[in-house]
Design an enzyme around this catalytic site. Structure first.
Site, mmCIF file in Angstrom:
data_model
loop_
_atom_site.group_PDB
_atom_site.id
_atom_site.type_symbol
_atom_site.label_atom_id
_atom_site.label_comp_id
_atom_site.label_asym_id
_atom_site.label_seq_id
_atom_site.Cartn_x
_atom_site.Cartn_y
_atom_site.Cartn_z
ATOM 1 N N ARG A 40 0.833 -1.204 0.000
ATOM 2 C CA ARG A 40 0.000 0.000 0.000
ATOM 3 C C ARG A 40 0.875 1.264 0.000
ATOM 4 O O ARG A 40 0.576 2.242 -0.701
ATOM 5 C CB ARG A 40 -0.917 -0.041 1.233
ATOM 6 N N ASP A 77 -12.695 -2.865 -4.547
ATOM 7 C CA ASP A 77 -13.584 -2.217 -3.588
ATOM 8 C C ASP A 77 -14.989 -2.249 -4.155
ATOM 9 O O ASP A 77 -15.170 -2.217 -5.382
ATOM 10 C CB ASP A 77 -13.144 -0.770 -3.342
#
Length: 348
Positions: A40, A77
């Site tokens: 990330r 997502d």
């Protein structure tokens, strides 16, 4: 579609006998893993991680390298569809997702179009394709989307909330406009999942995270009926799971959507659910995620108790009642998976 070497997840979804209970974990790629946090950081942002197929594939593979999981899930997502509709998705630390341009009027709804999954959402299909090539011969790959109702709540409120004032107002004052929005979203989700199946997903899952805020006929009308339309459009090409958070009181209605499996949250008694709908649908779940904070023996005991609740019937996929949280020690998850596999193998 290639049948993976480990097909116990697919067999369980079809309510066929398995040598042991398959297990995967919602949000199994995530912040509880140090390697994910490093990835990330390298990606620069959560959205860039999602939108870069190589990064997304790597995130999905990380838990597969650590644990003997029975399925991989694409890293993405649920809000990719409204983002592709131009609502301006953003993420803030501590407050989560938000939209710059929420839907608040009939004119806003009429301005929406159905995004092309091969254009605006191509990065998701590419991530599925990469993941399928990397691991699809070993275990099934899960593609997913948010349910129309869940997407609509975020789009109308602009962010995740404990109260849904704007949604409630639209439902009461202009229910036909809300249904029109849900129809657009149902078409969008169906096309999006079809594209993921074409890219290599062997299972698809719809997350109805906020359906439980509705009651009675409203739950059927605004949450379940749009999902049923998606299921009808997809057909039984691959197994379809519906995660019915908060829907435990209407499992019979949930089972009528056409899904092969129902994902249960931690509030539902697994034995009761099996007795109610286990002859129609497989069941996925549903250990309380908080149990992963307990000591190893208590965690193992909780896993055994849940497996005993379901019994020696086919059609169970072990999972949590919601996603794993960032504070969990990765060794706790290893302990849980080991207990599920060992205990269920000995019981079969």
């Amino acid at each position: 579609m290639v049948v993976p070497e480990n097909d116990r997840f697919l067999r369980a979804l079809r309510r066929q006998p398995t040598d042991r209970t398959p297990v995967w974990i919602m949000r199994q790629a995530g912040r509880y893993l140090p390697e994910y946090r490093e990835l990330r950081e390298r990606a620069g942002s959560f959205l860039n991680l999602c939108r870069t197929p190589d990064y997304a594939c790597e995130a999905a593979l990380q838990p597969m390298r650590r644990y003997p999981l029975d399925a991989a899930i694409v890293f993405s997502d649920i809000l990719t569809i409204p983002d592709a509709m131009g609502l301006g998705l953003g993420f803030s630390e501590g407050t989560g997702p938000h939209f710059e341009r929420p839907i608040r009027s009939a004119a806003d709804i009429r301005a929406l179009g159905v995004p092309d999954p091969h254009q605006e959402l191509r990065y998701v299909s590419e991530a599925v394709s990469l993941l399928s090539r990397e691991i699809g011969e070993q275990v099934p790959v899960i593609g997913f989307a948010g349910s129309p109702w869940t997407l609509a709540t975020y789009m109308i409120e602009g962010r995740s909330r404990s109260e849904f004032a704007h949604v409630a107002e639209l439902l009461q004052s202009e229910p036909d406009q809300l249904e029109h929005l849900l129809a657009i979203l149902a078409e969008s989700v169906a096309l999006y999942l079809e594209a993921q199946i074409e890219a290599g997903a062997g299972v698809v899952m719809i997350f109805d995270s906020w359906g439980g805020i509705l009651e009675g006929e409203d739950y059927v009308r605004f949450s379940l009926q749009p999902i049923q339309r998606i299921m009808e459009k997809l057909g039984p090409v691959v197994p379809r799971i519906m995660f019915a958070r908060g829907g435990g009181g209407q499992l019979t209605e949930v089972s009528k959507t056409g899904c092969e499996a129902i994902g249960l949250d931690e509030t539902v008694n697994l034995r009761v659910a099996r007795e109610e709908v286990g002859q129609v649908c497989a069941l996925q779940g549903n250990l309380d995620p908080a149990m992963l904070r307990e000591d190893a023996e208590d965690l193992r005991a909780a896993a055994r108790a849940l497996l005993e609740d379901y019994g020696s019937y086919p059609g169970h996929v072990f999972n949590l009642g919601h996603g794993i949280t960032p504070d969990i020690d990765p060794d706790r998850l290893a302990c849980l998976i080991d207990e599920v596999h060992q205990f269920s193998a000995a019981s079969n």
